[in-house]
Design a protein around this motif. Structure first.
Motif, PDB file in Angstrom:
ATOM      1  N   ASP A 222      -6.829  -3.582 -12.793  1.00 23.06           N
ATOM      2  CA  ASP A 222      -6.636  -4.797 -11.924  1.00 23.06           C
ATOM      3  C   ASP A 222      -5.741  -5.945 -12.584  1.00 23.06           C
ATOM      4  O   ASP A 222      -5.994  -7.207 -12.121  1.00 23.06           O
ATOM      5  CB  ASP A 222      -7.949  -5.444 -11.595  1.00 23.06           C
ATOM      6  N   THR A 223      -5.105  -5.718 -13.548  1.00 15.93           N
ATOM      7  CA  THR A 223      -4.169  -6.709 -14.158  1.00 15.93           C
ATOM      8  C   THR A 223      -2.653  -6.444 -13.714  1.00 15.93           C
ATOM      9  O   THR A 223      -1.815  -7.248 -14.307  1.00 15.93           O
ATOM     10  CB  THR A 223      -4.310  -6.887 -15.618  1.00 15.93           C
ATOM     11  N   VAL A 224      -2.284  -5.311 -13.151  1.00 18.08           N
ATOM     12  CA  VAL A 224      -1.003  -4.953 -12.970  1.00 18.08           C
ATOM     13  C   VAL A 224      -0.354  -5.850 -12.204  1.00 18.08           C
ATOM     14  O   VAL A 224       0.675  -6.511 -12.611  1.00 18.08           O
ATOM     15  CB  VAL A 224      -0.739  -3.562 -12.370  1.00 18.08           C
ATOM     16  N   ASP A 225      -1.007  -6.468 -11.120  1.00 19.26           N
ATOM     17  CA  ASP A 225      -0.035  -7.578 -10.283  1.00 19.26           C
ATOM     18  C   ASP A 225       0.036  -8.947 -11.098  1.00 19.26           C
ATOM     19  O   ASP A 225       1.137  -9.517 -11.171  1.00 19.26           O
ATOM     20  CB  ASP A 225      -0.831  -7.680  -8.966  1.00 19.26           C
ATOM     21  N   ASP A 226      -1.127  -9.177 -11.882  1.00 20.94           N
ATOM     22  CA  ASP A 226      -1.204 -10.373 -12.727  1.00 20.94           C
ATOM     23  C   ASP A 226       0.093 -10.397 -13.681  1.00 20.94           C
ATOM     24  O   ASP A 226       0.693 -11.302 -13.844  1.00 20.94           O
ATOM     25  CB  ASP A 226      -2.379 -10.344 -13.386  1.00 20.94           C
TER      26      ASP A 226
ATOM     27  N   LYS B 287      -3.547 -12.697 -23.209  1.00 19.07           N
ATOM     28  CA  LYS B 287      -2.714 -13.423 -24.472  1.00 19.07           C
ATOM     29  C   LYS B 287      -1.588 -12.848 -25.060  1.00 19.07           C
ATOM     30  O   LYS B 287      -0.692 -13.263 -25.483  1.00 19.07           O
ATOM     31  CB  LYS B 287      -3.680 -14.128 -25.443  1.00 19.07           C
ATOM     32  N   LYS B 288      -2.028 -11.366 -25.250  1.00 15.90           N
ATOM     33  CA  LYS B 288      -1.031 -10.673 -25.973  1.00 15.90           C
ATOM     34  C   LYS B 288       0.461 -10.434 -25.166  1.00 15.90           C
ATOM     35  O   LYS B 288       1.373 -10.541 -25.442  1.00 15.90           O
ATOM     36  CB  LYS B 288      -1.535  -9.258 -26.394  1.00 15.90           C
ATOM     37  N   VAL B 289      -0.020 -10.276 -23.922  1.00 18.94           N
ATOM     38  CA  VAL B 289       1.047 -10.143 -22.813  1.00 18.94           C
ATOM     39  C   VAL B 289       2.004 -11.327 -22.871  1.00 18.94           C
ATOM     40  O   VAL B 289       3.247 -11.404 -22.988  1.00 18.94           O
ATOM     41  CB  VAL B 289       0.783  -9.957 -21.529  1.00 18.94           C
TER      42      VAL B 289
ATOM     43  N   PRO C 269       2.436   4.833 -13.817  1.00 19.53           N
ATOM     44  CA  PRO C 269       2.296   6.389 -13.250  1.00 19.53           C
ATOM     45  C   PRO C 269       0.667   6.867 -13.345  1.00 19.53           C
ATOM     46  O   PRO C 269      -0.046   6.292 -14.203  1.00 19.53           O
ATOM     47  CB  PRO C 269       3.046   7.072 -14.308  1.00 19.53           C
ATOM     48  N   ILE C 270       0.462   7.678 -12.574  1.00 18.61           N
ATOM     49  CA  ILE C 270      -0.965   8.644 -12.500  1.00 18.61           C
ATOM     50  C   ILE C 270      -1.382   8.942 -13.908  1.00 18.61           C
ATOM     51  O   ILE C 270      -0.360   9.750 -14.558  1.00 18.61           O
ATOM     52  CB  ILE C 270      -0.951   9.498 -11.407  1.00 18.61           C
ATOM     53  N   PHE C 271      -2.222   8.569 -14.476  1.00 26.42           N
ATOM     54  CA  PHE C 271      -2.966   9.290 -15.808  1.00 26.42           C
ATOM     55  C   PHE C 271      -4.101  10.094 -15.500  1.00 26.42           C
ATOM     56  O   PHE C 271      -5.072   9.403 -14.996  1.00 26.42           O
ATOM     57  CB  PHE C 271      -2.907   8.183 -16.874  1.00 26.42           C
TER      58      PHE C 271
ATOM     59  N   ILE D 188       1.872  -1.036 -17.511  1.00 26.08           N
ATOM     60  CA  ILE D 188       0.983  -2.391 -17.062  1.00 26.08           C
ATOM     61  C   ILE D 188       1.334  -3.587 -17.886  1.00 26.08           C
ATOM     62  O   ILE D 188       1.396  -4.572 -17.340  1.00 26.08           O
ATOM     63  CB  ILE D 188      -0.262  -1.866 -17.365  1.00 26.08           C
ATOM     64  N   GLU D 189       1.779  -3.434 -19.118  1.00 22.82           N
ATOM     65  CA  GLU D 189       2.300  -4.486 -19.887  1.00 22.82           C
ATOM     66  C   GLU D 189       3.503  -5.167 -19.556  1.00 22.82           C
ATOM     67  O   GLU D 189       3.862  -6.281 -19.689  1.00 22.82           O
ATOM     68  CB  GLU D 189       2.579  -4.207 -21.157  1.00 22.82           C
TER      69      GLU D 189
END
Length: 955
Positions: free
Chosen positions: A297-301, A341-343, A269-271, A262-263
């Motif tokens: 909901d942040t994967v695309d962002d 912000k960390k990303v 992958p499915i968890f 995600i980052e």
């Protein structure tokens, strides 16, 4: 007569009773008979004392004997020979006992003590024998159990490792082993208990094996009572706990991997969160759920953030965070803000520290390219699948790809290898140097040109930053010349130590040699300083390294060629200088990639630079200045443009093999390279023999220097521009109006228009080439610009930076066509009753609550008003009317297009994607549509949307 003193007795008869003797002697007794009782008493007392003394002595001897015998029993207990063999142990104990009894009997003072001690010692020996027999019996049983355990383990291991008949007969083998071992040791009921436990033992071993091979599957199977049915409840629970212990690190790693995806902006992958709930401790699982809630909901962002250039990261993140607070509860929104912000922080840090490693982590396409090249190399070293030219070409193309990727992301510290790869290269080179393996060192340096081609300078810089010795750089620059070989020697420990010892033995100061060398290099150093005027620290470091290296060369020549220190210093410096031709503002190397550049080619380069500056700046199409090295883009006035003729300079680029043209800005030492409409610098490649104006197909006329015209076309053009500027200031009119009143230059293939573009802009803002030459010269782009609506003008000018760029105009139209086709099938389906979306671009007329205010259509109209006010454009009546009737279908297509474009442009964070769209990047164009119009990023994976974008861009 003296008086005799008298005394008075104060005692009594009773007081004197104790002083009388008990001796009573009869008339018939003599003294001996009278003393007989006393003598008897004394004799008896003496006998008693002797007995006590003998007893004490005997006990002391016994205690010493016992102490020695304890060491004997300790030996029996620990010695494998005696610990499980009663007969051998008793013989050893009896021998040692007899020795100790004999030893301590000899120490007795009399026979009585000897007898007492012997009795005690014999009794103690019998106790030791009895005790030892008990210990040995216990040892025998323990040994039996151990051997039984080992034998059972061997049977189990053999059965599960070899399988087959060993597994089929396992139960029978364990039964026989148990009977043979314990039939004579335990009671029949106890033996039966052992036998009944064998099936459970086999099941338990099966469970442990399954657990080690597949802990997740085994954990689920343990919930089924038919799996390993012979296990007890406690054994099953114990296996489940062991499974959890196995699974926890695995699940933790899977979750970290999930988060990393995600980052990195990748679909994770499915968890299995249900499994995590069962296996992990409650606090750990709760932390996982919190992290999941924050990141969902942040994967695309995040994926989108990884595609943005550095300058757009903060503004885009700010926009995302604003939407987060509009969507989620405050506590979740705060955590999402922290995460985003960390990303951003990680993206910036990773791009700066190790850009290649960063790109490999987020761009699978580039990572796979690297893997494919590695596989090509591996295949070549095994079966000869690829030839070396194919591998070399693939590596060169890959270098170009990763460099362009970094430029797209606006990464300043461009690299061509990961930090780990650079460090590995340096380590291998240094190891070869320590072994004085010069051939290997030379081969390693030659791979830079093979792998990176014209970008080898970037590779060399990166390796030097990673610790590559300076001699490697010199060797690479000078190829197979004398300095090159001395450069490799400079990096070997043996040669360097020998030079230092020579100077010390001959009392030569290295500082004196360096002073002489620097004096000989002053012209070259001046050029280096000129090329980095604002910060000479890099020049100083480079010169220090060069002088140190040449000092080593001088030392070598002192003892190799029998020169004194001054002669050797001058010789070393001159050898270096001989490799360059130094002009006023630049130098030219006489050797490139180890190959000589002839005097004829050198002179041709100098002549080409001179002619390009005098006659071909207009053919190159210089429209603005950019400094890709010291400053941001610089917009120059027409006066500055004229200074290109008089104050223009050619400078060396960092690779030392190319020249770049620009001017030194008035009032500072800042060097600004010029660019053309395509953003290309005027660069003269030393190896270029095409005799064309760089970046064009225009041939250079080398006869111009022999028949110079009194005024070049560009000088005539500049004269007009300067007069127009002066006239505009004098009369207070616009720049375009001033152009009408003066004589326009007569230049072949160039016309001047009378349009009133930018008529509201004051003359002080007409200072750049983009607003003078670009606005005055009618090009095909200018003609097309006349048909642009306000929204297109704003986007092309404010984001694209060039309103007349035909390619940007074309790409913008492709994007509009694609969205128009997607939203309403090109205007055929203009109303969606379920969503109230209407018009060619499907703006919703009502909110979810059925309100007009706050709808997408009203928001878009508000954004038009805001932008028009900022641009000082009169708000047209149709905008006001639309706010009343609230129906996009009542607008013309052109008005709807205006609404669509301004609505995109006004949203925070959209600039980067708009710019990419104008540059023709279809993927970024799809992201622009998905994020800022459709508002759901996952639509870019829709098959129909992909097809319609492909149609618009490729038809």
């Amino acid at each position: 007569m003296p008086k005799i003193p008298t005394f008075t007795a104060e005692g009594s008869i009773t007081q004197l009773e104790g002083t009388t003797s008990n001796i009573q002697m009869g008339l018939n007794n003599n003294l001996a008979s009278a003393l007989a009782p006393i003598t008897k008493t004394i004799v008896e007392q003496k006998v008693k004392e002797n007995a006590l003394q003998n007893q004490a002595e005997a006990l002391k001897l016994e205690n010493d004997f016992i102490t020695d015998m304890q060491s004997v029993t300790q030996t029996i207990n620990t010695d494998p020979k005696y610990a499980t063999n009663k007969e051998a142990a008793n013989i050893y104990l009896k021998e040692k006992s007899d020795q100790f009894i004999k030893k301590y009997r000899s120490l007795a003072t009399n026979g009585n003590v000897q007898d007492k001690f012997s009795n005690y010692a014999l009794a103690e020996t019998q106790k030791s024998i009895f005790k030892t027999d008990g210990v040995i019996s216990k040892n025998i049983l323990v040994n039996l159990n151990n051997d039984y355990g080992k034998a059972k383990k061997n049977l189990l291991l053999t059965a599960y490792m070899d399988g087959g008949i060993y597994k089929e007969t396992l139960a029978a083998d364990l039964t026989k082993l148990t009977i043979d071992t314990y039939s004579l040791q335990v009671s029949p009921p106890e033996l039966q208990t052992l036998l009944d436990n064998i099936p459970a033992e086999i099941d338990l071993f099966d469970g442990l094996e399954d657990l080690s091979n597949s802990p997740k599957k085994t954990f689920e199977l343990l919930k089924d009572k038919n799996y390993l049915p012979n296990l007890s409840v406690d054994q099953r629970l114990d296996l489940e706990n062991k499974a959890k212990t196995y699974l926890r690190p695995q699940i933790q790693k899977e979750f970290e991997n999930y988060m990393t995806y995600i980052e990195d902006g990748k679909e994770p992958p499915i968890f299995d969160f249900d499994l995590a709930k069962e296996v992990m401790t409650e606090p750990v699982y709760e932390n996982m759920i919190v992290a999941k809630t924050v990141m969902e909901d942040t994967v695309d962002d995040v994926k989108f953030l990884h595609t943005l250039p550095n300058q757009d990261l903060d503004s885009t993140a700010t926009s995302m965070i604003e939407k987060v607070y509009e969507t989620y509860p405050i506590d979740v929104a705060k955590q999402k803000e922290t995460f985003l912000k960390k990303v951003i922080e990680d993206i910036k840090s990773n791009r700066e520290d190790d850009p290649l490693a960063y790109i490999f982590s987020v761009d699978d396409e580039i990572k796979n390219m690297s893997i494919e090249i590695d596989n090509m190399s591996a295949d070549f070293s095994a079966p000869n699948t690829y030839d070396t030219s194919a591998i070399a070409q693939a590596k060169l193309e890959f270098a170009e790809t990763i460099i362009q990727k970094q430029k797209d992301l606006n990464i300043k510290n461009i690299k061509v290898m990961t930090n780990d790869a650079a460090q590995s290269f340096v380590a291998a080179y240094t190891e070869a140097g320590n072994k004085n393996d010069i051939p290997t060192m030379n081969d390693m340096m030659q791979t830079l040109n093979l792998n990176y081609g014209d970008n080898d300078g970037i590779a060399l810089r990166q390796l030097l930053e990673a610790g590559l010795p300076y001699g490697a750089k010199v060797s690479y620059i000078f190829g197979d010349g004398e300095l090159a070989q001395e450069g490799l020697a400079f990096d070997t420990k043996e040669e360097k130590d020998a030079s230092i010892k020579f100077l010390k033995d001959n009392d030569v100061k290295i500082a004196d040699i360096q002073i002489e060398i620097r004096e000989q290099l002053k012209d070259f150093e001046s050029i280096l300083r000129r090329n980095v005027p604002l910060n000479s620290s890099g020049t100083l470091t480079e010169m220090d390294n060069l002088v140190e290296y040449l000092s080593f060369v001088a030392a070598n020549r002192m003892y190799g060629k029998e020169m004194d220190s001054s002669e050797a210093a001058i010789s070393a410096a001159q050898t270096f200088n001989d490799n360059f031709v130094v002009e006023d503002t630049f130098y030219l190397p006489k050797k490139i990639d180890g190959k000589n550049v002839g005097d004829g080619q050198i002179n041709k380069i100098i002549e080409t630079a001179d002619i390009l500056q005098k006659y071909y700046l207009d053919d190159f199409g210089a429209v603005a200045f950019k400094s890709n090295f010291e400053t941001d883009e610089v917009k120059l006035s027409s006066k500055m443009y004229s200074q290109m003729l008089t104050n223009g300079e050619w400078r060396n680029m960092p690779d030392g093999e190319n020249l770049i043209f620009g001017i030194v800005l008035a009032g500072s030492n800042e060097f600004a390279p010029i660019v053309n409409a395509n953003g290309e610098n005027l660069i003269l490649n030393i190896n270029d023999t095409s005799e064309l104006v760089p970046g064009t197909n225009i041939p250079i006329d080398f006869t111009l220097n022999f028949s110079e015209p009194s005024e070049t076309p560009i000088e005539s053009m500049i004269d007009v521009f300067e007069k127009a500027s002066a006239l505009a200031k004098e009369k207070g009119i616009t720049y375009e109006e001033a152009l009408k009143e003066i004589r326009k230059p007569k230049i072949e293939n160039i016309e001047f228009g009378d349009g009133k573009k930018n008529s509201k802009i004051s003359v002080d803002d007409q200072s750049s080439i983009l607003k003078t030459i670009g606005d005055a010269i009618i090009t095909p782009a200018y003609g097309s610009e006349m048909n642009l609506n306000s929204a297109k003008r704003i986007i092309l000018n404010n984001v694209g930076g060039d309103i007349y760029n035909e390619e940007s105009q074309s790409n913008l139209q492709k994007f509009i066509n694609a969205v128009h086709d997607i939203e309403s099938s090109g205007g055929e389906n203009i109303y969606n009753e379920s969503t109230t979306a209407a018009g060619d671009f499907q703006f919703k007329m009502l909110t979810g609550d059925g309100n007009k205010e706050g709808s997408a259509f009203q928001t878009g109209l508000n954004r038009i008003e805001n932008r028009y006010n900022k641009e000082n454009i009169t708000i047209p009546n149709w905008v006001k009317e639309a706010k009343e009737h609230n129906d996009p279908r009542k607008l013309t297509y052109e008005q709807q297009e205006e609404l669509f474009l301004i609505n995109l442009y006004e949203q925070k964070g959209s600039d980067a994607l708009i710019k990419a769209m104008l540059n023709g990047d279809m993927k970024k164009a799809m992201q622009l549509y998905a994020k800022f119009h459709h508002t759901k990023m996952n639509v870019i994976n829709d098959k129909i949307i992909k097809e319609k974008f492909n149609k618009a861009y490729n038809d």
